[in-house]
Design an enzyme around this catalytic site. Structure first.
Site, PDB file in Angstrom:
ATOM      1  N   GLU A 109       0.767  -1.164  -0.095  1.00 44.61           N
ATOM      2  CA  GLU A 109       0.104  -0.082  -0.133  1.00 44.61           C
ATOM      3  C   GLU A 109       0.957   1.099  -0.140  1.00 44.61           C
ATOM      4  OE1 GLU A 109      -2.529   2.545   3.153  1.00 44.61           O
ATOM      5  OE2 GLU A 109      -2.860   0.138   3.398  1.00 44.61           O
ATOM      6  N   ARG A 133       0.727  10.282   0.879  1.00 41.01           N
ATOM      7  CA  ARG A 133       0.993  11.460   1.837  1.00 41.01           C
ATOM      8  C   ARG A 133       2.179  12.340   1.306  1.00 41.01           C
ATOM      9  NH1 ARG A 133       0.854   7.712   7.312  1.00 41.01           N
ATOM     10  NH2 ARG A 133      -1.378   7.138   7.002  1.00 41.01           N
ATOM     11  N   LYS A 159     -11.195  -1.305   6.939  1.00 41.55           N
ATOM     12  CA  LYS A 159      -9.961  -0.941   7.739  1.00 41.55           C
ATOM     13  C   LYS A 159     -10.198  -0.533   9.060  1.00 41.55           C
ATOM     14  CE  LYS A 159      -5.889   2.509   7.279  1.00 41.55           C
ATOM     15  NZ  LYS A 159      -5.098   3.155   6.212  1.00 41.55           N
TER      16      LYS A 159
END
Length: 178
Positions: A36, A40, A124
């Site tokens: 993943e 950011r 999640k």
């Protein structure tokens, strides 16, 4: 999402593309084939493209998907799936139009119920440790026993197997492998 059978998603925040391929080779050698890449940094989309081109066998997710625009970029970059820290109905519905695997984040029973209403069966749990970790997931698995969970945030090399031992934990995400 059969490709998550490995049960561990290596979460990367890319601050430079310089040694990216070497880092990915090391991850693959260590047995990590599902990644993943968090959105950011400004390198994230390019990193997804590079990884998918150089290592087509690796499944690459885009993490921290917060907007429709980011979702569009991830799909266009070739990401295999998307992950978000929260539950955004518009992003989920847009991901479905792409037939794009998407794992929204939840922290409360209300959000789990919203995910169920949207046809989501894998969420999640973020930030897992702060929410109560293994005990929290064990508790919410009672009323929400059909939901599958991907805890991240505080999942470590030392505790990830305890999470995976829980019946409803489908996979875990972490960055300890770095």
């Amino acid at each position: 999402m059969d490709y998550l059978e490995s049960k561990t998603v290596a979460v990367l925040t890319i601050n430079s593309l310089d040694d990216l391929e070497d880092r990915i080779k090391k991850l693959i050698k260590s047995g990590y084939d599902v990644l993943e890449v968090t959105l950011r940094t400004s390198f994230a989309i390019d990193a997804i493209k590079i990884i998918k081109t150089a290592f087509p066998e690796v499944k690459v997710g885009a993490g921290t998907v917060l907007t429709i625009e980011q979702l569009d970029e991830c799909v266009n970059a070739g990401a295999d799936f998307g992950v978000a820290p929260g539950l955004n109905k518009e992003i989920i519905l847009k991901a479905k139009t792409y037939n794009f695997d998407f794992i929204p984040g939840v922290a409360t029973p209300t959000e789990i119920e919203a995910a169920i209403q949207l046809g989501i069966n894998l969420v999640k749990i973020f930030p897992a440790k702060t929410l109560g970790g293994i005990d929290y997931i064990r508790a919410i698995s009672g009323p929400y026993h059909e939901m599958k969970y991907m805890p991240t945030g505080g999942v470590t090399e030392d505790n990830h197997k305890e999470y995976l031992d829980l019946k409803n934990v489908f996979c875990v995400g972490g960055s300890w492998m770095f």
